[in-house]
Design a protein around this motif. Structure first.
Motif, short mmCIF file in Angstrom:
data_model
loop_
_atom_site.label_atom_id
_atom_site.label_comp_id
_atom_site.label_asym_id
_atom_site.label_seq_id
_atom_site.Cartn_x
_atom_site.Cartn_y
_atom_site.Cartn_z
N LEU A 1 97.29 7.32 -7.05
CA LEU A 1 97.31 7.71 -8.45
C LEU A 1 98.73 7.77 -9.04
O LEU A 1 98.97 7.19 -10.10
CB LEU A 1 96.59 9.06 -8.64
CG LEU A 1 96.55 9.59 -10.09
CD1 LEU A 1 95.83 8.59 -11.01
CD2 LEU A 1 95.86 10.95 -10.13
N PRO A 2 99.68 8.45 -8.39
CA PRO A 2 101.03 8.50 -8.99
C PRO A 2 101.65 7.12 -9.18
O PRO A 2 102.31 6.85 -10.20
CB PRO A 2 101.83 9.34 -7.98
CG PRO A 2 100.80 10.14 -7.26
CD PRO A 2 99.60 9.27 -7.16
N ARG A 3 101.42 6.25 -8.21
CA ARG A 3 102.00 4.90 -8.32
C ARG A 3 101.41 4.14 -9.50
O ARG A 3 102.13 3.49 -10.26
CB ARG A 3 101.77 4.12 -7.02
CG ARG A 3 102.36 2.71 -7.04
CD ARG A 3 101.99 1.94 -5.79
NE ARG A 3 100.55 1.79 -5.65
CZ ARG A 3 99.83 0.88 -6.31
NH1 ARG A 3 100.41 0.04 -7.16
NH2 ARG A 3 98.52 0.81 -6.13
N LYS B 1 93.26 9.55 -17.89
CA LYS B 1 91.88 10.01 -17.68
C LYS B 1 91.07 8.96 -16.93
O LYS B 1 90.29 9.28 -16.03
CB LYS B 1 91.22 10.32 -19.03
CG LYS B 1 91.74 11.57 -19.71
CD LYS B 1 91.05 11.79 -21.04
CE LYS B 1 91.60 13.03 -21.75
NZ LYS B 1 90.95 13.24 -23.08
N ARG B 2 91.26 7.70 -17.29
CA ARG B 2 90.50 6.63 -16.63
C ARG B 2 90.87 6.53 -15.15
O ARG B 2 90.00 6.38 -14.28
CB ARG B 2 90.77 5.29 -17.33
CG ARG B 2 90.08 4.09 -16.69
CD ARG B 2 90.01 2.92 -17.65
NE ARG B 2 91.32 2.38 -17.98
CZ ARG B 2 91.97 1.47 -17.26
NH1 ARG B 2 91.45 1.03 -16.12
NH2 ARG B 2 93.13 1.00 -17.67
N LEU B 3 92.16 6.63 -14.86
CA LEU B 3 92.59 6.54 -13.46
C LEU B 3 92.12 7.76 -12.66
O LEU B 3 91.74 7.63 -11.49
CB LEU B 3 94.11 6.43 -13.40
CG LEU B 3 94.69 5.10 -13.92
CD1 LEU B 3 96.22 5.16 -13.93
CD2 LEU B 3 94.20 3.91 -13.10
N ARG B 4 92.09 8.94 -13.28
CA ARG B 4 91.61 10.13 -12.57
C ARG B 4 90.11 10.02 -12.30
O ARG B 4 89.62 10.48 -11.26
CB ARG B 4 91.95 11.40 -13.34
CG ARG B 4 93.44 11.69 -13.37
CD ARG B 4 93.77 13.08 -13.89
NE ARG B 4 95.22 13.29 -13.93
CZ ARG B 4 95.97 13.60 -12.89
NH1 ARG B 4 95.41 13.74 -11.68
NH2 ARG B 4 97.27 13.77 -13.02
N ARG B 5 89.38 9.43 -13.23
CA ARG B 5 87.95 9.19 -12.98
C ARG B 5 87.77 8.22 -11.83
O ARG B 5 86.84 8.36 -11.02
CB ARG B 5 87.26 8.64 -14.25
CG ARG B 5 87.02 9.68 -15.32
CD ARG B 5 86.00 9.19 -16.34
NE ARG B 5 86.44 7.98 -17.02
CZ ARG B 5 87.13 7.96 -18.16
NH1 ARG B 5 87.48 9.12 -18.73
NH2 ARG B 5 87.48 6.82 -18.72
N SER C 1 88.09 10.16 -8.72
CA SER C 1 86.88 10.97 -8.49
C SER C 1 85.73 10.13 -7.97
O SER C 1 84.93 10.58 -7.14
CB SER C 1 86.46 11.67 -9.79
OG SER C 1 87.48 12.53 -10.25
N SER C 2 85.63 8.87 -8.44
CA SER C 2 84.54 8.00 -8.00
C SER C 2 84.83 7.30 -6.68
O SER C 2 83.96 6.63 -6.13
CB SER C 2 84.23 6.96 -9.08
OG SER C 2 85.32 6.05 -9.23
N GLY C 3 86.06 7.44 -6.22
CA GLY C 3 86.42 6.82 -4.94
C GLY C 3 86.91 5.40 -5.04
O GLY C 3 87.20 4.76 -4.03
N THR C 4 87.03 4.85 -6.26
CA THR C 4 87.51 3.47 -6.41
C THR C 4 89.04 3.39 -6.40
O THR C 4 89.61 2.29 -6.32
CB THR C 4 86.98 2.85 -7.72
OG1 THR C 4 87.36 3.68 -8.82
CG2 THR C 4 85.45 2.74 -7.68
#
Length: 390
Positions: A61-63, A45-49, A52-55
């Motif tokens: 993401l998969p890596r 969830k943190r990585l998906r956020r 979404s925020s562009g950071t």
């Protein structure tokens, strides 16, 4: 680079956060499968956020999901370059964890313990290859410190020291190399400083807020502000190990034990040295801190600001010199360490060099006359003389 972390308590969580903010692969091995699954879910969830925020880029993401994970499987440590144990401060528990880690990891992997108070040498003795093992001690609270203590034993290889130095820099920490001392070399200066402040309270010389205010002239964090943040039980445990190992002429103040008996554990309990009202520290009545039966300090000592300033600052200098004299760490690294821990506003090495050995000896002798032999500086002549060098 792949780092394994064994344990996910307070220190394990913070070390994971530091490492996860770098390109390193990080795996955490815990005991509770349900908790590890929860942490994997929270991480995703943190990585998906972050995406979404562009950071974090969508393609990254998969890596990152593959490179950061929580598990109960020890096999996940097999290809780690570094494994850090962060389990509870119990020697038998740590020895069992380290032995199992050594059986699991590759022969080239470095093993480390984040212990804050237990003997690294004793841990090394239990391993088949102690040359690849050392202490890797992060200080609490990790978010407010920028140093890490690399603790060596007589077996620790130079390669391991340099490897841990580089890892420290990679995660944004300044590495300080010390020899093994139960309770941490850097904590010696903190223990001397805090114990002296507690002695002042037990004597009834000054209130906590006045002592912190005077210490605030040379430090960002006063001794009692810091004590309430780390917690009275934690300080009492670590300081007890430190004093038994290195400073038998100091004692843990009875006030520490009184605070623990009374449930005054620190700021997190809303009661410690201070009482907290609307999250603001307030002095208790002077009688609460007073210890009529104390024997650590004679009566009639100075209570003026100059006397209190000396009594709060010079224990730090004394401890730095005492640790350096026996070769456990350099004056420079010890000064950096305590400066970071309490936010010194002065450079202790520079200030000691200004005083030179004669000036230091004058103050230590004055403190010895007032407080007793715990400030006997006669064994420190050699290390003090190095401060006279241009």
């Amino acid at each position: 680079m792949k780092v394994g972390i064994i344990g996910y308590g307070k220190m394990g969580r913070n070390i994971f956060t530091l490492c996860s903010e770098t390109p390193m692969d990080v795996v955490v091995v815990g005991r509770d499968a349900a908790e590890m699954d929860r942490q994997n879910g929270r991480l995703e969830k943190r990585l998906r956020r972050a995406v979404s925020s562009g950071t974090l880029g969508e393609g990254d993401l998969p890596r990152r999901l593959a490179s950061l994970r929580f598990t109960t499987s020890w096999d996940a440590l097999r290809d780690c370059d570094l494994v850090i144990e962060t389990v509870k401060e119990d020697l038998d528990t740590k020895l069992a964890v380290l032995r199992r880690a050594e059986e699991t990891v590759s022969p080239q992997a470095v093993l480390a313990s984040n212990t804050s108070s237990l003997p690294i040498t004793r841990m090394a003795e239990s391993l088949r290859d102690p040359a690849r093992f050392g202490g890797f001690h992060f200080f609490h609270p990790i978010q407010l410190t920028s140093i890490v203590e690399i603790i060596t034993t007589r077996w620790t290889s130079p390669h391991v020291v340099e490897f841990l130095r580089q890892i420290s820099r990679d995660i944004g920490r300044t590495p300080l190399v010390m020899k093994d001392l139960s309770g941490s070399c850097i904590n010696v200066a903190l223990t001397f400083h805090t114990c002296e402040a507690l002695y002042l309270l037990e004597q009834g010389v000054a209130s906590p807020s006045r002592i912190d205010a005077i210490a605030g002239r040379f430090a960002r964090l006063g001794p009692f502000e810091g004590l309430d943040v780390v917690g009275i039980p934690f300080f009492t445990d670590v300081a007890g190990r430190t004093l038994r190992a290195f400073a038998p002429d100091l004692v843990i103040p009875d006030l520490c034990h009184k605070l623990i008996r009374d449930g005054r554990f620190g700021k997190y309990a809303n009661r410690g040295i201070y009482l907290y009202r609307d999250d603001r520290p307030v002095d208790d009545a002077p009688e609460y801190y007073l210890n009529q039966s104390q024997t650590h300090t004679p009566g009639g000592v100075r209570s003026d600001d100059v006397g209190l300033y000396e009594r709060l600052l010079f224990p730090i200098y004394f401890a730095i010199l005492k640790v350096a004299q026996v070769g456990f760490g350099s004056v420079g690294d010890l000064c950096l360490g305590i400066s970071d821990l309490i936010g010194l506003k002065i450079d202790p090495r520079e200030e000691m060099q200004k005083l030179r050995s004669d000036g230091l000896r004058e103050v230590f002798d004055r403190l010895w006359d007032e407080l007793g032999p715990r400030y006997d500086c006669s064994p420190l002549g050699e290390i003090m003389a190095t401060l006279d060098d241009p």
